[in-house]
Design a protein around this motif. Structure first.
Motif, short mmCIF file in Angstrom:
data_model
loop_
_atom_site.label_atom_id
_atom_site.label_comp_id
_atom_site.label_asym_id
_atom_site.label_seq_id
_atom_site.Cartn_x
_atom_site.Cartn_y
_atom_site.Cartn_z
N LYS A 85 -47.14 12.72 -46.88
CA LYS A 85 -47.85 10.67 -46.96
C LYS A 85 -47.05 10.49 -48.17
O LYS A 85 -46.48 9.26 -48.41
CB LYS A 85 -48.61 10.81 -46.30
CG LYS A 85 -48.75 8.91 -46.14
CD LYS A 85 -50.29 8.44 -45.65
CE LYS A 85 -50.70 7.57 -45.44
NZ LYS A 85 -50.97 7.12 -46.84
N HIS A 139 -46.78 14.84 -38.49
CA HIS A 139 -45.71 14.17 -38.30
C HIS A 139 -46.80 13.07 -38.77
O HIS A 139 -46.14 11.00 -38.85
CB HIS A 139 -44.63 14.00 -37.11
CG HIS A 139 -43.72 14.96 -36.78
ND1 HIS A 139 -44.23 15.60 -35.49
CD2 HIS A 139 -43.40 15.15 -37.74
CE1 HIS A 139 -42.62 15.89 -36.04
NE2 HIS A 139 -42.47 16.68 -37.18
N TRP A 143 -45.53 9.59 -40.93
CA TRP A 143 -44.75 8.27 -40.27
C TRP A 143 -45.90 7.29 -41.31
O TRP A 143 -45.47 6.39 -41.33
CB TRP A 143 -45.11 7.95 -39.13
CG TRP A 143 -44.61 6.59 -38.52
CD1 TRP A 143 -44.72 5.97 -37.68
CD2 TRP A 143 -42.54 6.69 -37.64
NE1 TRP A 143 -43.95 5.45 -37.82
CE2 TRP A 143 -42.63 5.50 -37.51
CE3 TRP A 143 -41.73 7.94 -39.07
CZ2 TRP A 143 -41.34 4.68 -37.46
CZ3 TRP A 143 -40.84 7.30 -38.38
CH2 TRP A 143 -40.58 5.91 -37.93
N GLU A 147 -44.32 3.79 -42.90
CA GLU A 147 -44.51 2.30 -42.50
C GLU A 147 -44.95 1.43 -43.83
O GLU A 147 -44.09 0.21 -43.78
CB GLU A 147 -45.39 2.36 -41.65
CG GLU A 147 -45.49 3.78 -40.37
CD GLU A 147 -46.73 2.73 -39.75
OE1 GLU A 147 -47.81 3.44 -40.22
OE2 GLU A 147 -46.60 2.93 -37.99
N LEU A 160 -35.73 8.23 -36.68
CA LEU A 160 -35.78 9.82 -36.80
C LEU A 160 -34.84 10.33 -36.79
O LEU A 160 -33.73 9.54 -35.83
CB LEU A 160 -37.02 9.93 -35.48
CG LEU A 160 -38.83 9.39 -35.93
CD1 LEU A 160 -39.49 9.53 -34.51
CD2 LEU A 160 -39.36 10.35 -36.93
N ILE A 171 -45.23 9.94 -32.18
CA ILE A 171 -45.27 8.67 -33.21
C ILE A 171 -45.21 7.62 -32.85
O ILE A 171 -45.59 6.67 -33.29
CB ILE A 171 -43.77 9.17 -34.31
CG1 ILE A 171 -43.81 10.54 -34.81
CG2 ILE A 171 -42.99 8.16 -34.56
CD1 ILE A 171 -43.31 10.70 -36.01
N ALA A 175 -47.72 4.84 -33.86
CA ALA A 175 -47.08 3.65 -34.94
C ALA A 175 -47.77 2.60 -34.74
O ALA A 175 -47.57 1.67 -34.13
CB ALA A 175 -45.76 4.12 -34.34
N PRO A 179 -40.68 3.51 -34.36
CA PRO A 179 -39.31 4.11 -35.18
C PRO A 179 -37.98 2.92 -34.47
O PRO A 179 -37.71 3.32 -32.66
CB PRO A 179 -39.05 5.81 -34.14
CG PRO A 179 -40.58 5.22 -32.91
CD PRO A 179 -41.28 4.59 -33.53
#
Ligand code: NAP
Length: 329
Positions: A85, A139, A143, A147, A160, A171, A175, A179
């Protein structure tokens, strides 16, 4: 140009320009030819080590007023060595600096598996040529770093590449920013019907890489020390059905392959370094494959055993816990 509308409201041109294996002068000439021909969607990656060459060409076009930034759709990808991250911003900033842009239109996670970071090495391997994987890839946490790039304005959309349906679903469920796109291998003998339907149901646009069957990928991976023995040898550009349909429409085999994918509502990003082929690959929106053509081309799908970018093309990738291709789709 036709566009796919992304979930963030942006429009992605359905034909883009691939740049893997292209560097420096050859790429600069090719990208000049591509922009002149009318390409506005450009696909690159930190891993391709060619963002600087792309940045030089884009800067010339933007400064001369030959193209407006808002008409370009620039895609790049987070390298697997940046799969934590807190590292995402660093790598996206590096890509933006090389591209001489303040934002990209789409930023993708290049693979489902992460690697250890070893200095400046983009694809670190041990002395036997095996990838230095980072088995702790998470993941959901990664993610969040993606973001943050949207929130900071460095990426308009995030997506992705090379993820399977289970990984995508995980995800999607966590999220804040969904995506917008999945970039994945799709070509005549591996049409990815289930994965494409899965993405469409989630409003995730699909972009096909290797849409011509990536004729030079075996050579590329053998020169990187990959085990290419298990990769199926394919030549869709000379498939008799494709040749027949091409003659019928007075089009080239490449145009038939690209049109078949575009007609399924999937974007394509063929790569070429040749000005004539670059133009040819863009001219796929002025004809229609009829039902009979589509039925014949659809029937040539041979499923995942015809996946080209799999297994050991990079030694060891299939030993990562997030290796994506051990599941049906
Ligand atoms: N996300 C990922 O993991 C991933 C993986 C692979 C690729 N990609 C992206 O997808 C792009 C396309 O994939 P790719 O480059 O592997 O394969 P591709 O576009 O299917 O094939 C490119 C090859 O086809 C040749 N070619 C191009 N146009 C042609 C035509 N009209 N007739 C005959 N041959 C033609 C090119 O040679 P010439 O250059 O000599 O024309 C080149 O060798 C890449 O460049 C990259 O941007 C992404």
């Amino acid at each position: 140009m036709k566009f796919l509308e992304l979930s963030n409201g942006a429009r992605m041109p359905v034909v883009g320009f691939g740049t893997w294996q292209s560097t420096d002068e050859v790429l600069e000439r090719a990208l000049e030819a591509a922009l002149q021909a009318g390409y506005r969607h450009i696909d690159t990656a930190y891993l391709y080590n060619n963002e600087e060459a792309i940045g030089r060409v884009l800067r010339r076009w933007l400064d001369a007023g030959r193209v407006r930034r808002e008409d370009l759709f620039v895609v790049t990808k987070l390298p697997m060595i940046g799969y934590q991250k807190e590292k995402v911003e660093k790598y996206l900033r590096r890509s933006l600096e090389a591209l001489q842009l303040s934002h990209v239109d789409l930023y993708l996670l290049h693979q489902a598996w992460g690697m250890q970071e070893r200095g400046e090495d983009r694809l670190p391997m041990d002395e036997t040529g095996e990838l230095l994987l980072d088995h702790s890839t998470d993941h959901v946490s990664l993610w969040k770093g993606m973001e943050e790039q949207v929130e900071a304005g460095r990426a308009r959309a995030i997506g992705l590449s090379n993820f399977n349906s289970r990984q995508i679903k995980r995800i999607v469920e966590s999220a804040r920013v969904q995506p917008a796109c999945l970039q994945v291998e799709v070509y005549l003998y591996f049409q990815q019907r289930e994965l494409v339907a899965f993405c469409k149901a989630l409003d995730i646009a699909v972009c096909a890489y290797g849409p011509l069957g990536s004729p030079s990928m075996i050579q590329a991976f053998s020169s990187m020390g990959g085990d290419t023995d298990k990769i199926p040898r394919v030549d869709p550009l000379h498939d008799p059905t494709v040749l027949h349909i091409a003659r019928k429409h007075s089009k080239t085999p490449a145009q038939v392959l690209l049109r078949h994918t575009v007609q399924r509502g999937i974007a394509v990003i063929p790569k070429s370094s040749d000005a004539t082929r670059i133009r040819e690959n863009l001219q796929v929106l002025d004809f229609l494959l009829d039902e009979d053509d589509v039925e014949k081309l659809d029937s040539l799908d041979r499923g995942s055993k015809y996946r080209l970018f799999s297994g050991n093309i990079n030694k060891g990738m299939d030993r990562h816990p997030e290796y994506a291709y051990n599941e049906p789709y």
